[in-house]
Design a protein around this motif. Sequence first.
Motif, short mmCIF file in Angstrom:
data_model
loop_
_atom_site.label_atom_id
_atom_site.label_comp_id
_atom_site.label_asym_id
_atom_site.label_seq_id
_atom_site.Cartn_x
_atom_site.Cartn_y
_atom_site.Cartn_z
N GLY A 178 13.21 9.36 57.62
CA GLY A 178 12.32 9.03 58.94
C GLY A 178 11.15 7.87 58.68
O GLY A 178 10.71 7.23 59.19
N LYS A 179 10.37 8.47 57.62
CA LYS A 179 9.17 7.58 56.97
C LYS A 179 9.39 6.29 56.71
O LYS A 179 8.74 5.32 56.99
CB LYS A 179 8.48 8.32 55.81
CG LYS A 179 7.88 9.69 56.06
CD LYS A 179 7.36 10.31 54.81
CE LYS A 179 6.75 11.73 55.10
NZ LYS A 179 6.17 12.32 53.92
N LEU A 180 10.48 6.17 55.94
CA LEU A 180 11.07 4.74 55.66
C LEU A 180 11.22 3.94 57.08
O LEU A 180 11.34 2.67 56.95
CB LEU A 180 12.29 4.75 54.91
CG LEU A 180 11.84 5.36 53.28
CD1 LEU A 180 13.41 5.55 52.49
CD2 LEU A 180 11.13 4.44 52.66
N VAL A 181 11.83 4.55 57.91
CA VAL A 181 12.36 3.66 59.30
C VAL A 181 11.19 3.91 60.26
O VAL A 181 11.39 3.27 61.64
CB VAL A 181 13.73 3.89 59.63
CG1 VAL A 181 14.69 3.73 58.91
CG2 VAL A 181 13.74 5.35 60.17
N HIS A 182 10.11 4.44 59.95
CA HIS A 182 8.99 4.47 60.93
C HIS A 182 9.32 5.51 61.98
O HIS A 182 8.99 5.20 63.24
CB HIS A 182 8.25 3.21 61.47
CG HIS A 182 8.26 2.31 60.32
ND1 HIS A 182 7.48 2.52 59.45
CD2 HIS A 182 8.81 1.01 60.14
CE1 HIS A 182 7.38 1.28 58.43
NE2 HIS A 182 8.12 0.69 58.92
N TYR A 183 9.99 6.49 62.04
CA TYR A 183 10.48 7.46 62.60
C TYR A 183 10.15 8.87 62.31
O TYR A 183 10.20 8.95 61.02
CB TYR A 183 11.92 7.55 63.24
CG TYR A 183 12.34 6.45 64.35
CD1 TYR A 183 12.91 7.03 65.50
CD2 TYR A 183 12.32 5.09 63.86
CE1 TYR A 183 13.18 5.93 66.42
CE2 TYR A 183 12.71 4.18 65.06
CZ TYR A 183 13.10 4.70 66.34
OH TYR A 183 13.43 3.78 67.11
N SER A 184 10.02 9.93 63.21
CA SER A 184 9.86 11.23 62.64
C SER A 184 11.18 11.93 62.12
O SER A 184 12.10 11.25 62.60
CB SER A 184 9.32 12.24 63.79
OG SER A 184 10.00 12.36 64.59
N VAL A 197 18.86 11.50 66.79
CA VAL A 197 19.96 10.45 66.85
C VAL A 197 21.06 10.71 66.23
O VAL A 197 22.24 10.68 66.58
CB VAL A 197 19.31 9.16 66.04
CG1 VAL A 197 20.18 8.26 65.96
CG2 VAL A 197 18.10 8.49 66.57
N GLU A 198 21.10 11.48 65.00
CA GLU A 198 22.39 12.01 64.36
C GLU A 198 23.07 13.04 65.16
O GLU A 198 24.37 13.03 65.05
CB GLU A 198 22.24 12.70 63.08
CG GLU A 198 21.51 11.36 61.84
CD GLU A 198 21.36 11.83 60.52
OE1 GLU A 198 20.92 11.30 59.65
OE2 GLU A 198 21.31 13.26 60.36
N ARG A 244 16.41 -0.97 61.24
CA ARG A 244 15.54 -0.68 60.02
C ARG A 244 16.39 0.29 58.99
O ARG A 244 16.23 0.22 57.96
CB ARG A 244 14.21 0.20 60.75
CG ARG A 244 13.58 -0.62 61.10
CD ARG A 244 12.51 0.10 61.91
NE ARG A 244 11.27 -0.57 62.53
CZ ARG A 244 10.17 -0.06 63.45
NH1 ARG A 244 10.32 1.22 63.73
NH2 ARG A 244 9.28 -0.84 63.87
N ALA A 245 17.34 1.03 59.77
CA ALA A 245 18.30 1.69 58.92
C ALA A 245 19.20 0.87 57.93
O ALA A 245 19.22 1.19 56.96
CB ALA A 245 19.13 2.73 59.80
#
Length: 267
Positions: A29-35, A42-43, A56-57
Amino acid sequence: MEAEPTSELIRGQLRRLRLNAELSQEEFGKLVHYSGSQVSAVELGQRPLDRLFLKRADEVLNTDGLLTSLLRMAERDGQPSWFRPWLEAERTAQQLRCYHPTLVPGLLQTENYARAVIRADDMLSDDEVEKRLAVRMDRQSILDQPQPPKLVAVIEESVLRRADEGFRGLMIQQIAHLLECVERPQVSVHVIPTDISTHVGLAGPFTLARGEDGGWVGHLENQLGGATIDNDEEVAILLARWESVRSEALPQRQSTLLMKEVMTSWS
C-alpha cells in the motif's frame, strides 16, 4: 458494471503477484500510495477496481502492464450485449468509415471532449462516466497498431463551431487533435460545410467496418444504445448512403484548411 469472472481474475493475480514480491498489504500500500486496508478491500472485492491503482501496481510489481490490460478486458466484457459485436468488428477492421452529424466520432475524440460528451448524460454517476471514458479511449488504440485500419471520417462544420465561450478551449484542443490525426497516412477527416443545408446523413450517425474477409458490417447509434448491422441488404443501403455523405464533404486539403480557420478564429 464489471465482468465478474475477469474481475476476480484480476484480484487473484494482484494478490499472487504481491505475495510473490514478498510484500504485505501495508508494505504494498505504501508503494502504490494506498493504505493497507484499501489494498485488502481491493483484493477481497469490497472496493471497485481502479485504473490508477492497477497502473501503480503494474509499475511496482513490474508486470509489463498485465493488470491494466486485464482491466481493459473486464471493461469490454462489461459492455452491453448490443455493443460487443461492434467492438469486435471495430477491433479487427481493415477499414472504417464513420459519419456523425452532431459529434466528433469517438475514435477521434480527445479525452476531455469524450468526457464532456459522456457526462452530458446526467443519469450516469461519476464512476460510470470514467468507466465509459476508459473504454472509449482504449478503443482508440486500434489506430496505434502496427497495421492500423484505414479510417475515413466525415463530420459537419457545425460540429466544429458548436461551442459557447466555456467550451471553446476544449474545442480548440479537439480540432488540434483532428489536425494531428490527419497527419497519419491511414486517417482522413472530411468536413461537410454549413452551406450544404440537407443531405441523407442527417437522418443519423453510422459507421461501417470492413473485415479481413472483405465483408462489411455497420453500426447505428440511437438514444437507447445501438445495433450492429450485418444483413447484406441493409449494409448495402448504408454503403450507398456513405457514398452520398462522402460526396457532400470537402476534400482533405480543404477540410484541413477549414478546421484550421475555425481553430484560429477562436484562439
